[in-house]
Structure formats: structure tokens, C-alpha cells
Write an enzyme that holds these catalytic residues in place. Structure first.
Site, mmCIF file in Angstrom:
data_model
loop_
_atom_site.group_PDB
_atom_site.id
_atom_site.type_symbol
_atom_site.label_atom_id
_atom_site.label_comp_id
_atom_site.label_asym_id
_atom_site.label_seq_id
_atom_site.Cartn_x
_atom_site.Cartn_y
_atom_site.Cartn_z
ATOM 1 N N LYS A 1 2.412 -3.287 7.277
ATOM 2 C CA LYS A 1 2.634 -3.442 5.844
ATOM 3 C C LYS A 1 4.036 -2.975 5.465
ATOM 4 C CE LYS A 1 0.423 -4.686 2.996
ATOM 5 N NZ LYS A 1 0.348 -6.065 2.427
ATOM 6 N N THR B 1 0.826 -1.204 0.000
ATOM 7 C CA THR B 1 0.000 0.000 0.000
ATOM 8 C C THR B 1 0.858 1.251 0.000
ATOM 9 O OG1 THR B 1 -1.571 1.282 1.348
ATOM 10 C CG2 THR B 1 -0.115 -0.221 2.512
ATOM 11 N N ASP B 2 0.304 2.354 -0.501
ATOM 12 C CA ASP B 2 1.014 3.634 -0.422
ATOM 13 C C ASP B 2 1.077 4.167 1.004
ATOM 14 O OD1 ASP B 2 -1.683 4.233 -0.192
ATOM 15 O OD2 ASP B 2 -1.652 5.909 -1.590
ATOM 16 N N GLU B 3 0.286 3.618 1.911
ATOM 17 C CA GLU B 3 0.257 4.127 3.283
ATOM 18 C C GLU B 3 1.559 3.872 4.037
ATOM 19 O OE1 GLU B 3 -3.336 3.742 5.581
ATOM 20 O OE2 GLU B 3 -4.482 3.252 3.780
#
Length: 329
Positions: free
Chosen positions: A151, A121-123
């Protein structure tokens, strides 16, 4: 013809990937899914049984994971705990699934020398100021929640296994997804289904938090392009130039559903709420020639609204429990 093992393939993005894979290629696919609340068997009901099977089990089950990885050529790892609010309430399942589960998969991939793709994820990059340049593959990691931290940790494990053990792996970090078969706890389907039920939408804080939206079909197409053409050991960011504030998204949904665009309420912000995500996906475009097909966000939202209206039998069984969980917080 190859055989694919797709973890988390009864979830939102994983399920759409399986559907796309079986439509576009002649491969056999096995889904390994723990079938937690976020999964839905019916997402896979229409798939051809001669080329597809579903195995219920956890990616943390070492014996099961080794047995299944050994029987397949390519492993695509979607399985994850992925809801920020839930990670704040109880981070333990996120550590177990996202870190320990990835470790189990990596060890099996190493032992059996299989091709591996890791979906992230970009998070993991934290957030951006309104005027700050978009995330790239070189952006430093700065996760803000237990979800994004686990992640980020799983991404680091993959890179370490590539460098230390030479596994054949790629990583993708994608922006926020929307589209059919998304669980009603997520932002867009929750607002759509609440409006179907006559419930007034709410926004955290000022509603100015910005997300970079991508249709799930574009995400899954990009993952397949990376598996087919991506360079081993590389990370690719997946985006679609879809930056919108949460307020803009709510107002687009309200307009599409023929409601006043100001018919929503603001509530207290949640802890660690990232301000803005934005993806620079030029590496994916320049190296692999990939481009999104669903560039019109308003049209994609309208199609998504229609899907939820037409498929109430899919989301209705989980709606009440989801709203009860939010009400108890």
C-alpha cells in the site's frame, strides 16, 4: 451528473461508499471487482439498477481497466488485498493487486485524463509508541508487513504520476474501519460472530495493541468530501479520535453481548504486529470542514453487533472457511 468507477466496490469500505454515493448524489456508478473471497455480491443487492452496474474483473487486467476508465468521469480506487495475516502467509497477491493493479489504473487515468482518488491506509506509516504524537500527512513511511509495504508503494506511485504526468489525483489514508458488511476475517466482526457461535475470543500478545477506530460511514463520507472539495495532489488523513486497545475493544464487545468482560484468551503474538496507530485528521477538518458523525464508539459497536445478529445470512456462508483458514495456521 457524473459517472463514477469504483474499484473494489463489492468489498467492505468500497461497498459502503457505493451505497452512500447513490443515496447522496444522482450519479451513475459502475463497480469493478474481482469478486475474491473478501467481496460479496449481496452487499450491493438493494442498489438501484437504473444507476448502478457490477462488472466482474481485475484491476490488473490492462485492457479492461482502460476500457472502463474511458467510460467514466471519476475513478475511486478501493480495490486492494488488505489482510495482514494473509500477506505474511503469501505476499504475492498483495504485490499483484496493490502495486500492479494501481499502476494499471494510473496509466488508464493518465491516458483518458480522469479525476482519480486513491484510498490507502494508516498502516503505511508503521506504528507509534504509546506516548508518541499521532501520524500526520508529513509522517515518514515505515511499513511493517507485505500488506502495508504494497500500500505504501501504491501511494508513492500516485504521487509520482501526479508530479510526472499531472494527473488529477488525491490520496486518503484512513485508520481502522468497523461497521456493517465487513468480512468476518477482520478483528471486530470475527469476535462478534464467534461470540454469536459461542466461541471464546482470543487476542494476540497482551492485547495492548492500539488502533484508531472509525465507523465505515464516516470514512466514506470523508472520501466523498475529498473528491468534491479536496485540493488536487494532496493527501488527507481520515480518523475519528477512536483510539482503543484490542483488549478494550474485546471487553466492550463482551459487555455489549452480555458476557463476562474477562471471557477471552491471550495467544502468541503474530510477526510484525504494530503497537499503535493514531491519526491526526486536523487537515481534513480545517481545509474541508469535515467531521465524523459516529463519535460514540461504544454505541457504534452496539449497532454493529445488532447488524451481524440481524444479517446472519450475509456472513454465515463465509464463516466456516474463515475459521478453517485460521485453524490451519
Amino acid at each position: 451528473m457524473a459517472s463514477f468507477l469504483v474499484t473494489g466496490g463489492a468489498g467492505f469500505v468500497g461497498g459502503n461508499f457505493v451505497r452512500s454515493l447513490l443515496r447522496r448524489r444522482d450519479d451513475n456508478v459502475t463497480v469493478l471487482d474481482a469478486l475474491t473471497y473478501a467481496a460479496n455480491r449481496s452487499t450491493l443487492d438493494s442498489l438501484p439498477r437504473e444507476r448502478f452496474r457490477l462488472v466482474e474483473g481485475s484491476v490488473c487486467d490492462e485492457e479492461l481497466v482502460h476500457r472502463m476508465v474511458a467510460d467514466h468521469d471519476v475513478v475511486v480506487h478501493f480495490a486492494a488485498q488488505s489482510h495482514n495475516d494473509n500477506s505474511l502467509a503469501d505476499p504475492a497477491p498483495f504485490v499483484e493487486t496493490n502495486l500492479v493493479g494501481t499502476f494499471r489504473i494510473l496509466e488508464a487515468v493518465r491516458r483518458h485524463e480522469r479525476r482519480y482518488h486513491h484510498v490507502s491506509t494508516d498502516e503505511v506509516y508503521g506504528d507509534l509508541a504509546v506516548d508518541q504524537a499521532r501520524f500526520t500527512e508529513a509522517s515518514p513511511y515505515a511499513p511493517s508487513s507485505p500488506y502495508s509495504a504494497t500500500k505504501a508503494g501504491s501511494d508513492h506511485l500516485v504521487r509520482a504520476w501526479v508530479r510526472s504526468y499531472g494527473i488529477r489525483a488525491t490520496i486518503s489514508n484512513c485508520s481502522n474501519n468497523y461497521g456493517p458488511f465487513q468480512h468476518v476475517e477482520k478483528f471486530i466482526p470475527r469476535q462478534i460472530t464467534n461470540l454469536i457461535d459461542g466461541v471464546r475470543p482470543v487476542l494476540y500478545g497482551s492485547g495492548d495493541n492500539v488502533r484508531d477506530w472509525i465507523h465505515v460511514d464516516d470514512h466514506t463520507d470523508a472520501v466523498l468530501a475529498i473528491i468534491e472539495r479536496g485540493r488536487i495532489g494532496e493527501t488527507y488523513l481520515i480518523g475519528a479520535d477512536g483510539e482503543r486497545s484490542n483488549r478494550e475493544v474485546i471487553e466492550l464487545i463482551l459487555a455489549a453481548m452480555r458476557r463476562p468482560v474477562d471471557a477471552y484468551d491471550l495467544v502468541a503474538d503474530r510477526p510484525g504486529h504494530d503497537l499503535r496507530y493514531a491519526i491526526d485528521w486536523s487537515k481534513l477538518r480545517d481545509e474541508l470542514g469535515w467531521r465524523p458523525r459516529h463519535g460514540d464508539f461504544a454505541r457504534g459497536l452496539q449497532e454493529t453487533i445488532s447488524w451481524y445478529r440481524d444479517n446472519e445470512s450475509w456472513w454465515r456462508p463465509t464463516k466456516a472457511a474463515t475459521e478453517a483458514r485460521y485453524a490451519s495456521e
